[in-house]
Motif scaffolding. Structure first.
Motif, short mmCIF file in Angstrom:
data_model
loop_
_atom_site.label_atom_id
_atom_site.label_comp_id
_atom_site.label_asym_id
_atom_site.label_seq_id
_atom_site.Cartn_x
_atom_site.Cartn_y
_atom_site.Cartn_z
N ASP A 185 40.18 45.51 29.32
CA ASP A 185 40.82 46.61 29.70
C ASP A 185 40.84 47.03 31.17
N ASP A 186 39.96 46.48 31.88
CA ASP A 186 39.99 46.49 33.49
C ASP A 186 41.14 45.66 33.96
N ILE A 187 41.30 44.57 33.57
CA ILE A 187 42.57 43.71 33.86
C ILE A 187 44.00 44.56 33.75
N ILE A 188 43.89 44.73 32.67
CA ILE A 188 45.24 45.86 32.20
C ILE A 188 45.60 46.82 33.21
N GLU A 189 44.12 47.67 33.65
CA GLU A 189 44.41 48.72 34.21
C GLU A 189 44.79 48.32 35.80
N LEU A 190 44.33 47.39 36.37
CA LEU A 190 44.75 46.93 37.64
C LEU A 190 46.08 46.24 37.53
N ARG A 238 52.75 44.54 41.36
CA ARG A 238 53.15 43.20 42.02
C ARG A 238 52.05 42.08 42.29
N TYR A 239 50.84 42.51 41.91
CA TYR A 239 49.75 41.53 41.90
C TYR A 239 49.66 40.47 40.65
N GLY A 240 49.27 39.15 41.03
CA GLY A 240 49.25 38.26 40.06
C GLY A 240 47.62 38.11 39.63
N TYR A 241 47.41 37.11 38.36
CA TYR A 241 46.02 37.09 38.09
C TYR A 241 45.06 36.82 39.24
N ASN A 288 35.64 34.22 36.83
CA ASN A 288 36.37 33.29 37.33
C ASN A 288 37.93 33.47 37.12
N HIS A 289 38.66 32.80 38.15
CA HIS A 289 40.14 33.37 38.20
C HIS A 289 40.79 32.66 36.64
N LYS A 290 40.30 31.46 36.36
CA LYS A 290 40.74 30.79 34.92
C LYS A 290 40.39 31.72 33.85
N ARG A 291 39.37 32.44 33.86
CA ARG A 291 39.27 33.52 32.60
C ARG A 291 40.21 34.67 32.91
N VAL A 292 40.27 35.07 34.08
CA VAL A 292 41.15 36.04 34.17
C VAL A 292 42.53 35.64 33.64
N GLU A 293 43.14 34.23 34.00
CA GLU A 293 44.50 33.80 33.71
C GLU A 293 44.40 33.76 32.24
N HIS A 294 43.51 33.51 31.62
CA HIS A 294 43.33 33.13 29.89
C HIS A 294 43.55 34.56 29.48
N ILE A 295 42.87 35.61 29.82
CA ILE A 295 43.16 36.84 29.27
C ILE A 295 44.50 37.57 29.66
N GLY A 313 50.11 39.04 27.30
CA GLY A 313 51.48 38.93 27.75
C GLY A 313 51.54 39.58 29.01
N LEU A 314 50.68 39.91 29.98
CA LEU A 314 51.12 40.34 31.43
C LEU A 314 52.00 39.30 32.35
N LYS A 315 52.79 40.01 32.99
CA LYS A 315 53.79 39.45 34.09
C LYS A 315 53.75 40.02 35.05
N VAL A 316 53.95 39.35 36.30
CA VAL A 316 54.44 39.97 37.37
C VAL A 316 56.02 40.21 37.44
N PRO A 317 56.55 41.29 37.71
CA PRO A 317 58.00 41.61 37.77
C PRO A 317 58.57 40.57 38.75
N GLN A 318 59.93 40.26 38.31
CA GLN A 318 60.76 39.68 39.27
C GLN A 318 60.75 40.30 40.60
N LYS A 319 60.86 39.66 41.79
CA LYS A 319 61.26 40.49 43.23
C LYS A 319 62.89 40.47 43.18
#
Length: 112
Positions: free
Chosen positions: A17-22, A28-31, A46-53, A58-64
């Motif tokens: 929930d915190d990851i989705i909120e952030l 424009r922030y990535g994992y 760990n950033h790997k755990r955040v990347e897994h979640i 299905g979160l993505k950073v929008p294209q610039k």
């Protein structure tokens, strides 16, 4: 030898929930940046755990967008003006050419 049945971590849902909120707050922030924000907020993650979640949700950073052709507003919405009636939307362009004797002339071309 018996294997343990994998069980999710107790804080997995709160972290998700915190990851989705952030991700919503900082579009424009990535994992990696979100992992840093979580660590600053008191999570020891760990950033790997955040990347897994991040990928699981299905979160993505929008294209610039190109700076000149940006369409979004500060609230993240994307608006392109569409004509609603005749003469509502106009476009204009400067056109440059040369005469037969080499002099340059410019005109402003306007169209609906």
């Amino acid at each position: 030898m018996q294997r343990k049945v994998p069980q999710g971590r107790a804080d997995e849902q709160r972290l998700t929930d915190d990851i989705i909120e952030l991700a919503d707050q900082y579009g424009r922030y990535g994992y990696r940046m979100v992992a840093g924000l979580l660590n600053n907020a008191g999570w020891h993650v760990n950033h790997k755990r955040v990347e897994h979640i991040w990928r699981r949700e299905g979160l993505k950073v929008p294209q610039k967008h190109k700076k000149k052709g940006r369409l979004w507003l500060n609230d993240g919405s994307c608006v392109r003006l569409r004509p609603e009636r005749p003469n509502h939307v106009w476009s204009y362009d400067f056109v440059q050419d040369r005469t037969a004797d080499g002099r340059v002339y410019r005109t402003l071309k306007m169209s609906t």
